[in-house]
Design a protein around this motif. Structure first.
Motif, PDB file in Angstrom:
ATOM      1  N   ASP A 139     -33.886  10.039  -1.021  1.00 47.44           N
ATOM      2  CA  ASP A 139     -34.949   9.047  -0.871  1.00 47.44           C
ATOM      3  C   ASP A 139     -36.194   9.826  -0.483  1.00 47.44           C
ATOM      4  O   ASP A 139     -36.306  10.299   0.653  1.00 47.44           O
ATOM      5  N   THR A 179     -28.480   1.919   4.893  1.00 45.93           N
ATOM      6  CA  THR A 179     -29.651   2.612   4.383  1.00 45.93           C
ATOM      7  C   THR A 179     -29.749   2.400   2.879  1.00 45.93           C
ATOM      8  O   THR A 179     -28.844   1.817   2.265  1.00 45.93           O
ATOM      9  N   GLU A 220     -34.111  -3.300   1.774  1.00 43.96           N
ATOM     10  CA  GLU A 220     -35.197  -2.344   2.005  1.00 43.96           C
ATOM     11  C   GLU A 220     -36.412  -3.037   2.627  1.00 43.96           C
ATOM     12  O   GLU A 220     -37.044  -2.499   3.542  1.00 43.96           O
ATOM     13  N   LYS A 272     -30.001   3.418  -7.660  1.00 46.85           N
ATOM     14  CA  LYS A 272     -30.522   3.102  -6.333  1.00 46.85           C
ATOM     15  C   LYS A 272     -29.592   2.093  -5.700  1.00 46.85           C
ATOM     16  O   LYS A 272     -29.309   1.047  -6.281  1.00 46.85           O
ATOM     17  N   SER A 284     -33.933   4.255   7.589  1.00 45.89           N
ATOM     18  CA  SER A 284     -34.263   4.962   6.350  1.00 45.89           C
ATOM     19  C   SER A 284     -33.374   6.196   6.228  1.00 45.89           C
ATOM     20  O   SER A 284     -32.782   6.659   7.210  1.00 45.89           O
ATOM     21  N   GLY A 317     -30.860   4.487  -0.849  1.00 47.43           N
ATOM     22  CA  GLY A 317     -31.157   5.755  -1.501  1.00 47.43           C
ATOM     23  C   GLY A 317     -30.670   5.756  -2.924  1.00 47.43           C
ATOM     24  O   GLY A 317     -30.021   4.810  -3.391  1.00 47.43           O
ATOM     25  N   THR A 318     -30.970   6.841  -3.635  1.00 48.22           N
ATOM     26  CA  THR A 318     -30.596   6.974  -5.042  1.00 48.22           C
ATOM     27  C   THR A 318     -29.612   8.117  -5.208  1.00 48.22           C
ATOM     28  O   THR A 318     -29.844   9.225  -4.691  1.00 48.22           O
TER      29      THR A 318
END
Length: 509
Positions: free
Chosen positions: A345, A289, A426, A396, A274, A291-292
């Motif tokens: 995130d 990983t 994810e 994302k 993460s 994330g946005t």
């Protein structure tokens, strides 16, 4: 009375007044990581004995245009040292070094043997009967193309071949960068048919495989020279007209892992964690990983750097024409994306560096075209972030990135913002507790594929990074995160026969 000629085998460090009657059987230029150029060559006398020669950078301008391969000449004066080159090309335990008083006169010399190759037997290569610090000449017919990759989007070219000798013995050969490109261009040219015989000089031998060196190697493909002509004539008649086949294993980086799904290929040999766990990483690590993208990190270098027109390497000279280490003659360097973006995130945030090909794919425009449009509108400040870049934000994404905690950043090697793809990463590979899964075993990828991971990633992304899984060019240099101005610290080639110790400097005066 004129000084007598000395046989190469008698050269020693007792004097500098040597007089040699020799042929230049090999001659090449080496540019080190600091941009300094020196010359190296191999000389052969009437007895066929050879010695390696060094012309230091301070003497290079004097001799570069005056010496050529295959010329016969008389050389007066030079210093003799122990042959401490990292890679050796002949049996002599000494090397000859030009000094300020060295002279070279081109003359015809009777009984001087012609230039020749010294081919290494394939059985010796497979049997491990090779000196690890020795560069060798090889010749063989291409039986199969195992794998290849063109220099696309900054990825470095290579081709993996199976070479067969006249006894039927097969060795693997990898041709990197310009050598691989040269072979692929020849192979895909419709005018070229039938068997392909190659000669590779100064080949590096490791673990019963061969590859080109970074400096001095020469690749000859079906050229009209006696060695290749004779070799072709000795092949069985049916093989002379048969073009080498392509392996069913696949012809590119990821197709080699044909049993992997796209997601499995994406996470292969990376630690899936993460973003909160990524922020805690204490050492350089390849991670996957999710994330946005949130907002830009504005650093001194702005949103682009000037690079080669063919590959993604940083321009060595922005204001003048130059030759890139990929082989391209660059008249004018062009802008290429290098954008720093904070990725979030939840409560976690980390800075990611996005590179040219990924940005261009998302935005749909090249950095060059955007900057030209800005100039037409009167904006010549590279620190102005154009509105087009906003397309990189608010997405994302799944990232495959090299985390560099020392600099507080992660360099993006590969990304995807496909919704289903990101969900699968994810759901199946990243958990809330920080546990992770990664695909670390790939039974279908052969040895050369295992090294391509680093090769393509560095080539596609950071324009200044060096690759350690190809023949060594030197250690990579990383830049400070807060002062990350892309400095041209060296994308040029180091010699495979770099001198290990400093030699005496003598004035030309």
């Amino acid at each position: 009375m004129s000084r007598k000629f000395s046989p190469i085998k008698d050269l020693n460090d007792s004097k500098e007044t040597w007089r040699l009657a020799v042929r230049v059987v090999d001659f090449w230029s080496v540019i080190n990581s600091k941009g300094k150029e020196h010359l190296e060559m191999v000389l052969m006398d009437v007895s066929g004995d050879r010695i390696q020669v060094l012309i230091r950078s301070d003497h290079t301008p004097k001799w570069k245009a005056r010496i050529r391969e295959n010329m016969s000449c008389i050389i007066n004066n030079g210093t003799v040292y122990e042959n401490d080159f990292q890679w050796k090309l002949c049996d002599h335990d000494k090397k000859f070094v030009f000094i300020g008083g060295t002279t070279v006169k081109e003359v015809e010399i009777q009984n001087l043997p012609p230039k020749r190759f010294f081919f290494k037997d394939f059985n010796d290569i497979l049997g491990g009967n090779c000196e690890m610090n020795r560069l060798e000449d090889i010749i063989g017919v291409v039986q199969e193309i195992n794998n290849f990759q063109y220099n696309n989007s900054g990825k470095k070219s290579f081709v993996s071949l199976s070479l067969k000798d006249l006894k039927g013995v097969i060795v693997n050969c990898t041709l990197w960068e310009s050598y691989g490109t040269k072979f692929l261009d020849f192979y895909h040219d419709e005018k070229n048919s039938g068997a392909i015989v190659i000669i590779l000089t100064h080949a590096m031998i490791k673990e019963s495989q061969v590859s080109n060196g970074w400096s001095g190697s020469k690749l000859l493909i079906n050229e009209d020279i006696p060695e290749i002509t004779e070799y072709l004539s000795k092949l069985p008649s049916n093989e002379q007209t048969e073009k080498p086949s392509q392996s069913s294993k696949g012809m590119s980086l990821w197709s080699g892992a044909s049993q992997f799904t796209p997601v499995e290929s994406f996470v292969h040999k990376a630690k899936c964690i993460s973003l909160s766990e990524l922020c805690k990483v204490k050492q350089d690590m390849l991670c996957v990983t999710v994330g946005t993208t949130q907002r830009f990190f504005v650093s001194k270098h702005g949103w682009f750097y000037y690079g080669c027109t063919k590959c993604s390497l940083k321009a060595s000279d922005v204001n003048n024409p130059y030759k890139c280490s990929c082989g391209q003659n660059v008249e004018h360097a062009i802008p290429r994306y290098r954008v720093d973006i904070y990725v979030v995130d939840g409560d976690s945030k980390f800075r990611f560096v996005f590179w040219d090909s990924d940005c261009a794919d998302i935005i749909g425009k090249s950095a060059d075209s955007i900057y030209k449009a800005m100039l037409e509108e009167g904006d010549d400040d590279p620190m102005i972030y154009p509105d087009d870049l906003d397309m990189l934000l608010g997405k994302k994404m799944a990232f495959r990135a090299k985390v560099q905690p020392t600099f507080g950043q992660a360099s993006v090697w590969k990304l995807s913002y496909d919704e289903e793809f990101v969900k699968e990463i994810e759901k199946d590979y990243i958990t809330d507790e920080g546990d992770s899964k990664s695909l670390n075993q790939n039974p279908v990828v052969d040895r050369v594929d295992e090294s391509i991971e680093s090769l393509s990633a560095y080539g596609e992304n950071d324009p200044d990074k060096q690759v350690t899984n190809t023949p060594s060019k030197g250690s990579p240099v990383y830049l400070d995160a807060e002062d990350s101005e892309l400095q041209a610290y060296g994308t040029t080639q180091l010699s495979g026969t770099k001198p290990a110790k400093k030699v005496k400097i003598e004035s030309d005066a």
